[in-house]
Design an enzyme around this catalytic site. Structure first.
Site, PDB file in Angstrom:
ATOM      1  CD  GLU A  82      -2.369   1.146   2.915  1.00 12.86           C
ATOM      2  OE1 GLU A  82      -3.230   1.999   3.170  1.00 12.86           O
ATOM      3  OE2 GLU A  82      -1.987   0.289   3.745  1.00 12.86           O
ATOM      4  CD1 TRP A  83       0.730   6.788  -1.850  1.00 12.10           C
ATOM      5  CD2 TRP A  83       2.878   6.168  -1.990  1.00 12.10           C
ATOM      6  NE1 TRP A  83       1.494   7.926  -1.746  1.00 12.10           N
ATOM      7  CE2 TRP A  83       2.818   7.575  -1.838  1.00 12.10           C
ATOM      8  CE3 TRP A  83       4.129   5.544  -2.103  1.00 12.10           C
ATOM      9  CZ2 TRP A  83       3.965   8.373  -1.788  1.00 12.10           C
ATOM     10  CZ3 TRP A  83       5.272   6.335  -2.060  1.00 12.10           C
ATOM     11  CH2 TRP A  83       5.187   7.725  -1.903  1.00 12.10           C
ATOM     12  CB  ILE A  84       0.923   5.188   3.710  1.00 10.28           C
ATOM     13  CG1 ILE A  84       0.299   3.788   3.873  1.00 10.28           C
ATOM     14  CG2 ILE A  84       0.365   6.149   4.772  1.00 10.28           C
ATOM     15  CD1 ILE A  84       0.474   3.159   5.241  1.00 10.28           C
ATOM     16  CG  ASP A 184      16.369  -0.881  11.211  1.00  4.72           C
ATOM     17  OD1 ASP A 184      17.114  -0.093  11.818  1.00  4.72           O
ATOM     18  OD2 ASP A 184      16.482  -1.116   9.990  1.00  4.72           O
TER      19      ASP A 184
HETATM   20  P1  ADP Z   1      14.534   0.388   2.678  1.00  4.25           P
HETATM   21  O1  ADP Z   1      14.128  -1.042   2.885  1.00  4.25           O
HETATM   22  O2  ADP Z   1      15.324   0.592   1.430  1.00  4.25           O
HETATM   23  O3  ADP Z   1      15.226   0.976   3.879  1.00  4.25           O
HETATM   24  P2  ADP Z   1      12.014   1.612   3.424  1.00  4.25           P
HETATM   25  O4  ADP Z   1      10.994   0.546   3.544  1.00  4.25           O
HETATM   26  O5  ADP Z   1      12.624   2.088   4.703  1.00  4.25           O
HETATM   27  O6  ADP Z   1      13.169   1.184   2.408  1.00  4.25           O
HETATM   28  O7  ADP Z   1      11.374   2.824   2.625  1.00  4.25           O
HETATM   29  C1  ADP Z   1      12.112   3.962   2.221  1.00  4.25           C
HETATM   30  C2  ADP Z   1      11.334   5.243   2.508  1.00  4.25           C
HETATM   31  O8  ADP Z   1      10.085   5.240   1.788  1.00  4.25           O
HETATM   32  C3  ADP Z   1      10.948   5.382   3.978  1.00  4.25           C
HETATM   33  O9  ADP Z   1      11.907   6.160   4.644  1.00  4.25           O
HETATM   34  C4  ADP Z   1       9.597   6.049   3.940  1.00  4.25           C
HETATM   35  O10 ADP Z   1       9.746   7.454   4.036  1.00  4.25           O
HETATM   36  C5  ADP Z   1       9.040   5.732   2.576  1.00  4.25           C
HETATM   37  N1  ADP Z   1       7.984   4.688   2.662  1.00  4.25           N
HETATM   38  C6  ADP Z   1       8.145   3.437   3.147  1.00  4.25           C
HETATM   39  N2  ADP Z   1       7.019   2.727   3.021  1.00  4.25           N
HETATM   40  C7  ADP Z   1       6.113   3.544   2.411  1.00  4.25           C
HETATM   41  C8  ADP Z   1       4.736   3.390   1.991  1.00  4.25           C
HETATM   42  N3  ADP Z   1       4.111   2.232   2.166  1.00  4.25           N
HETATM   43  N4  ADP Z   1       4.127   4.441   1.414  1.00  4.25           N
HETATM   44  C9  ADP Z   1       4.793   5.597   1.232  1.00  4.25           C
HETATM   45  N5  ADP Z   1       6.069   5.805   1.589  1.00  4.25           N
HETATM   46  C10 ADP Z   1       6.730   4.802   2.175  1.00  4.25           C
END
Ligand code: ADP
Length: 277
Positions: A82-84, A184
């Site tokens: 899901e995009w949040i 984490d």
């Molecule tokens: P990685 O596994 O490379 O560390 P993350 O899961 O931490 O990646 O996601 C990178 C960035 O994307 C996060 O710091 C957050 O700001 C943004 N993000 C993560 N999940 C979502 C989501 N479901 N919808 C929108 N933005 C997200």
């Protein structure tokens, strides 16, 4: 990337999203709604299976993105969720939600499966002894990796033994409760949605001492003092917590030593020096 988008029946315009340091991350769309897509060119599908599982565990207490599909693709792996849409929020609400997470208890430390800390293995073999769990499954595993990468010197090993004694002398008899951890919890792994509700992403879950999440939150900045003050009001930490935060930060510093190299060596050595005091 175009092939993956094609495979997932998404439109071929992916917007790269920064902020993480492990995967390639994109906002993608099927023309009706947005999704968040992560791809890693070398990892196996189990890497994202672990993330899906961790998010499901957290969803019992806090808001996490729904996960839709994950698997192997072109020698790597992907996770579609899901995009949040990010918005603004209050650090007090973040503290409240973290304390909710820490309200979920288990009988033992550990978890039903091993997972990953960044790209490194995180071993979750269950144990009823917190310090044994921490020294074996957290520090021991990373030290072995550091050793294999020639980053664990004889001097570090000597100081580590003194550090361990110092920890046992101070808190060896203290009893700890296994609670659900994000695992984490740095500022890049939490944000607010447009309604100001905290969102938790990219966990490395296990059941452990809740101060580990606080330790990670204080290591690289990004949380306001208000966050820790509110957490303390809701779920006070016991005496000596500031020193224990340093003990727990050691795990995350070792992980950084293993991933990024000697630039974290001084920080590692500063914590190890505590044992000589
Ligand atoms: P990685 O596994 O490379 O560390 P993350 O899961 O931490 O990646 O996601 C990178 C960035 O994307 C996060 O710091 C957050 O700001 C943004 N993000 C993560 N999940 C979502 C989501 N479901 N919808 C929108 N933005 C997200």
């Amino acid at each position: 990337m175009d092939e993956l988008l094609n495979y997932l029946q998404l439109q071929s315009k992916a917007v790269p999203i920064g902020g993480g340091d492990i995967n390639q991350a994109y906002r993608v769309t099927d023309g009706k709604q947005n999704f968040f897509l992560k791809y890693h060119p070398q990892m196996s599908a189990d890497f994202f299976q672990a993330e899906v599982d961790g998010l499901a565990e957290l969803s019992n207490a806090v808001r996490v993105p729904k996960t839709y599909q994950h698997g192997s693709f072109a020698g790597g792996a992907f996770l579609l969720m899901e995009w949040i849409e990010p918005g603004e929020g209050d650090q007090k609400d973040l503290a409240r939600d973290l304390s909710k997470l820490h309200g979920i208890k288990a009988i033992k430390f550990g978890y039903k499966r091993n997972n990953f800390m960044g790209l490194l293995p995180q071993i979750n073999t269950r144990s009823s002894d917190w310090w044994d769990f921490y020294f074996t499954n957290r520090l021991g595993v990373q030290i072995e990796i550091a050793n294999g990468r020639n980053r664990w010197t004889a001097q570090r090993e000597k100081n580590y033994q003194l550090f361990k004694e110092w920890v046992y002398q101070n808190w060896g008899t203290m009893s700890f409760e296994p609670t659900l951890l994000h695992g984490d919890f740095w500022s890049g792994n939490t944000f607010f949605d447009v309604d100001g509700q905290p969102v938790f992403v990219d966990p490395a879950v296990s059941y452990g001492h809740r101060e580990m999440d606080l330790a990670m939150s204080q290591l690289f900045g990004g949380f306001r003092q208000e966050f820790i003050d509110s957490y303390q009001e809701i779920l006070p930490m016991r005496e000596g917590w500031q020193d224990r935060l340093t003990v727990y930060q050691f795990y995350y510093l070792l992980v950084h030593l293993n991933i990024f190299g000697e630039s974290y060596g001084d920080a590692v050595d500063r914590v190890l020096a505590l044992g000589g005091k």
